[in-house]
Design a protein around this motif. Structure first.
Motif, PDB file in Angstrom:
ATOM      1  N   ARG A   1      -5.055   4.354 -10.813  1.00 14.84           N
ATOM      2  CA  ARG A   1      -4.135   5.155  -9.995  1.00 14.84           C
ATOM      3  C   ARG A   1      -4.658   5.290  -8.570  1.00 14.84           C
ATOM      4  O   ARG A   1      -3.922   5.089  -7.602  1.00 14.84           O
ATOM      5  N   LEU A   2      -5.937   5.587  -8.428  1.00 12.72           N
ATOM      6  CA  LEU A   2      -6.546   5.716  -7.102  1.00 12.72           C
ATOM      7  C   LEU A   2      -6.475   4.397  -6.338  1.00 12.72           C
ATOM      8  O   LEU A   2      -6.099   4.361  -5.164  1.00 12.72           O
ATOM      9  N   GLY A   3      -6.801   3.302  -7.011  1.00 12.84           N
ATOM     10  CA  GLY A   3      -6.759   1.993  -6.371  1.00 12.84           C
ATOM     11  C   GLY A   3      -5.358   1.609  -5.930  1.00 12.84           C
ATOM     12  O   GLY A   3      -5.166   1.048  -4.845  1.00 12.84           O
ATOM     13  N   ARG A   4      -4.372   1.915  -6.768  1.00 14.59           N
ATOM     14  CA  ARG A   4      -2.981   1.617  -6.395  1.00 14.59           C
ATOM     15  C   ARG A   4      -2.562   2.430  -5.168  1.00 14.59           C
ATOM     16  O   ARG A   4      -1.859   1.915  -4.297  1.00 14.59           O
TER      17      ARG A   4
ATOM     18  N   SER B   1      -6.275  -4.210  -5.837  1.00 14.27           N
ATOM     19  CA  SER B   1      -5.981  -5.647  -5.851  1.00 14.27           C
ATOM     20  C   SER B   1      -4.593  -5.930  -6.390  1.00 14.27           C
ATOM     21  O   SER B   1      -3.895  -6.817  -5.898  1.00 14.27           O
ATOM     22  N   GLU B   2      -4.191  -5.176  -7.405  1.00 21.78           N
ATOM     23  CA  GLU B   2      -2.855  -5.343  -7.972  1.00 21.78           C
ATOM     24  C   GLU B   2      -1.772  -5.176  -6.911  1.00 21.78           C
ATOM     25  O   GLU B   2      -0.874  -6.005  -6.788  1.00 21.78           O
ATOM     26  N   ILE B   3      -1.881  -4.123  -6.133  1.00 26.79           N
ATOM     27  CA  ILE B   3      -0.867  -3.842  -5.114  1.00 26.79           C
ATOM     28  C   ILE B   3      -0.897  -4.897  -4.013  1.00 26.79           C
ATOM     29  O   ILE B   3       0.153  -5.403  -3.591  1.00 26.79           O
ATOM     30  N   LEU B   4      -2.083  -5.238  -3.543  1.00 27.89           N
ATOM     31  CA  LEU B   4      -2.187  -6.213  -2.457  1.00 27.89           C
ATOM     32  C   LEU B   4      -1.732  -7.601  -2.901  1.00 27.89           C
ATOM     33  O   LEU B   4      -0.955  -8.261  -2.183  1.00 27.89           O
ATOM     34  N   LEU B   5      -2.175  -8.045  -4.056  1.00 28.20           N
ATOM     35  CA  LEU B   5      -1.763  -9.362  -4.535  1.00 28.20           C
ATOM     36  C   LEU B   5      -0.266  -9.406  -4.836  1.00 28.20           C
ATOM     37  O   LEU B   5       0.401 -10.405  -4.565  1.00 28.20           O
ATOM     38  N   SER B   6       0.266  -8.311  -5.375  1.00 22.24           N
ATOM     39  CA  SER B   6       1.707  -8.254  -5.652  1.00 22.24           C
ATOM     40  C   SER B   6       2.522  -8.275  -4.367  1.00 22.24           C
ATOM     41  O   SER B   6       3.640  -8.789  -4.348  1.00 22.24           O
ATOM     42  N   TYR B   7       1.985  -7.732  -3.303  1.00 26.17           N
ATOM     43  CA  TYR B   7       2.664  -7.759  -2.002  1.00 26.17           C
ATOM     44  C   TYR B   7       2.793  -9.200  -1.508  1.00 26.17           C
ATOM     45  O   TYR B   7       3.845  -9.613  -1.026  1.00 26.17           O
ATOM     46  N   PHE B   8       1.710  -9.956  -1.656  1.00 27.66           N
ATOM     47  CA  PHE B   8       1.716 -11.336  -1.168  1.00 27.66           C
ATOM     48  C   PHE B   8       2.358 -12.317  -2.144  1.00 27.66           C
ATOM     49  O   PHE B   8       2.825 -13.372  -1.736  1.00 27.66           O
ATOM     50  N   PHE B   9       2.367 -11.959  -3.421  1.00 28.24           N
ATOM     51  CA  PHE B   9       2.943 -12.828  -4.459  1.00 28.24           C
ATOM     52  C   PHE B   9       3.890 -12.024  -5.347  1.00 28.24           C
ATOM     53  O   PHE B   9       3.599 -11.797  -6.529  1.00 28.24           O
TER      54      PHE B   9
ATOM     55  N   LYS C   1       1.369  -0.465   3.470  1.00 24.27           N
ATOM     56  CA  LYS C   1       2.173   0.290   4.445  1.00 24.27           C
ATOM     57  C   LYS C   1       1.662   0.039   5.867  1.00 24.27           C
ATOM     58  O   LYS C   1       2.446  -0.170   6.790  1.00 24.27           O
ATOM     59  N   LEU C   2       0.360   0.037   6.033  1.00 28.24           N
ATOM     60  CA  LEU C   2      -0.246  -0.227   7.341  1.00 28.24           C
ATOM     61  C   LEU C   2       0.059  -1.654   7.803  1.00 28.24           C
ATOM     62  O   LEU C   2       0.418  -1.873   8.958  1.00 28.24           O
ATOM     63  N   MET C   3      -0.050  -2.607   6.892  1.00 29.24           N
ATOM     64  CA  MET C   3       0.247  -3.995   7.258  1.00 29.24           C
ATOM     65  C   MET C   3       1.708  -4.143   7.676  1.00 29.24           C
ATOM     66  O   MET C   3       2.005  -4.828   8.655  1.00 29.24           O
ATOM     67  N   LYS C   4       2.602  -3.497   6.951  1.00 27.92           N
ATOM     68  CA  LYS C   4       4.023  -3.571   7.296  1.00 27.92           C
ATOM     69  C   LYS C   4       4.285  -2.941   8.659  1.00 27.92           C
ATOM     70  O   LYS C   4       5.063  -3.467   9.449  1.00 27.92           O
ATOM     71  N   SER C   5       3.631  -1.818   8.936  1.00 29.54           N
ATOM     72  CA  SER C   5       3.856  -1.143  10.214  1.00 29.54           C
ATOM     73  C   SER C   5       3.310  -1.944  11.388  1.00 29.54           C
ATOM     74  O   SER C   5       3.769  -1.811  12.513  1.00 29.54           O
ATOM     75  N   GLN C   6       2.328  -2.802  11.128  1.00 29.45           N
ATOM     76  CA  GLN C   6       1.729  -3.623  12.166  1.00 29.45           C
ATOM     77  C   GLN C   6       2.268  -5.054  12.142  1.00 29.45           C
ATOM     78  O   GLN C   6       1.741  -5.915  12.821  1.00 29.45           O
ATOM     79  N   ASN C   7       3.300  -5.280  11.327  1.00 22.75           N
ATOM     80  CA  ASN C   7       3.874  -6.617  11.161  1.00 22.75           C
ATOM     81  C   ASN C   7       2.797  -7.648  10.792  1.00 22.75           C
ATOM     82  O   ASN C   7       2.745  -8.726  11.363  1.00 22.75           O
ATOM     83  N   LEU C   8       1.966  -7.280   9.840  1.00 21.87           N
ATOM     84  CA  LEU C   8       0.882  -8.175   9.415  1.00 21.87           C
ATOM     85  C   LEU C   8       1.225  -8.902   8.124  1.00 21.87           C
ATOM     86  O   LEU C   8       0.368  -9.134   7.285  1.00 21.87           O
ATOM     87  N   ASN C   9       2.465  -9.283   7.984  1.00 22.31           N
ATOM     88  CA  ASN C   9       2.873 -10.029   6.813  1.00 22.31           C
ATOM     89  C   ASN C   9       2.400 -11.471   6.994  1.00 22.31           C
ATOM     90  O   ASN C   9       3.032 -12.258   7.698  1.00 22.31           O
ATOM     91  N   ILE C  10       1.301 -11.807   6.380  1.00 20.10           N
ATOM     92  CA  ILE C  10       0.695 -13.119   6.559  1.00 20.10           C
ATOM     93  C   ILE C  10       1.597 -14.221   6.020  1.00 20.10           C
ATOM     94  O   ILE C  10       1.720 -15.282   6.585  1.00 20.10           O
ATOM     95  N   ILE C  11       2.239 -13.952   4.902  1.00 19.22           N
ATOM     96  CA  ILE C  11       3.140 -14.935   4.297  1.00 19.22           C
ATOM     97  C   ILE C  11       4.539 -14.672   4.804  1.00 19.22           C
ATOM     98  O   ILE C  11       5.143 -13.644   4.541  1.00 19.22           O
ATOM     99  N   GLN C  12       5.067 -15.589   5.565  1.00 15.07           N
ATOM    100  CA  GLN C  12       6.399 -15.421   6.168  1.00 15.07           C
ATOM    101  C   GLN C  12       7.469 -16.024   5.313  1.00 15.07           C
ATOM    102  O   GLN C  12       7.396 -17.037   4.767  1.00 15.07           O
TER     103      GLN C  12
END
Length: 104
Positions: A82-85, A40-48, A93-104
């Motif tokens: 560590r595992l969760g991160r 969650s830390e990594i995903l939320l930090s990506y979006f915020f 990485k998968l979202m970036k490769s698929q251009n799934l950046n929800i927040i533009q």
């Protein structure tokens, strides 16, 4: 993974240790609570990204809550985070490769 390593919980070593929460009947390592917090830390930090420091601290506290409750050892939480991160980084990485950046 828990059954692969089959690590006992703190109250299984010290029978007189009282816990704040009911201790689950499955192995301790790694902490699933901490794993979810790390991801969650990594995903939320990506979006915020401007909130990443605050998010990291909140997720660390979330993982530590299980240590304070007496149901995990510190290593369970550290490795769970560590595992969760790692899992979160893979998803980002998968979202970036698929251009799934929800927040533009």
């Amino acid at each position: 993974l828990k059954y692969l390593w089959d690590v006992a919980r703190p109250n299984q070593y010290g029978r007189n240790l009282s816990t704040v929460l009911i201790t689950p009947r499955f192995p301790s390592y790694p902490s699933a609570h901490a794993t979810i917090a790390g991801c969650s830390e990594i995903l939320l930090s990506y979006f915020f990204p401007t909130e990443s420091a605050k998010i990291k601290n909140l997720m660390k506290e979330s993982a530590q809550s299980r240590l304070y409750a007496g149901v995990h050892f510190k290593v369970d939480n550290d490795e769970g985070l560590r595992l969760g991160r790692q899992m979160g980084e893979t998803v980002v990485k998968l979202m970036k490769s698929q251009n799934l950046n929800i927040i533009q």
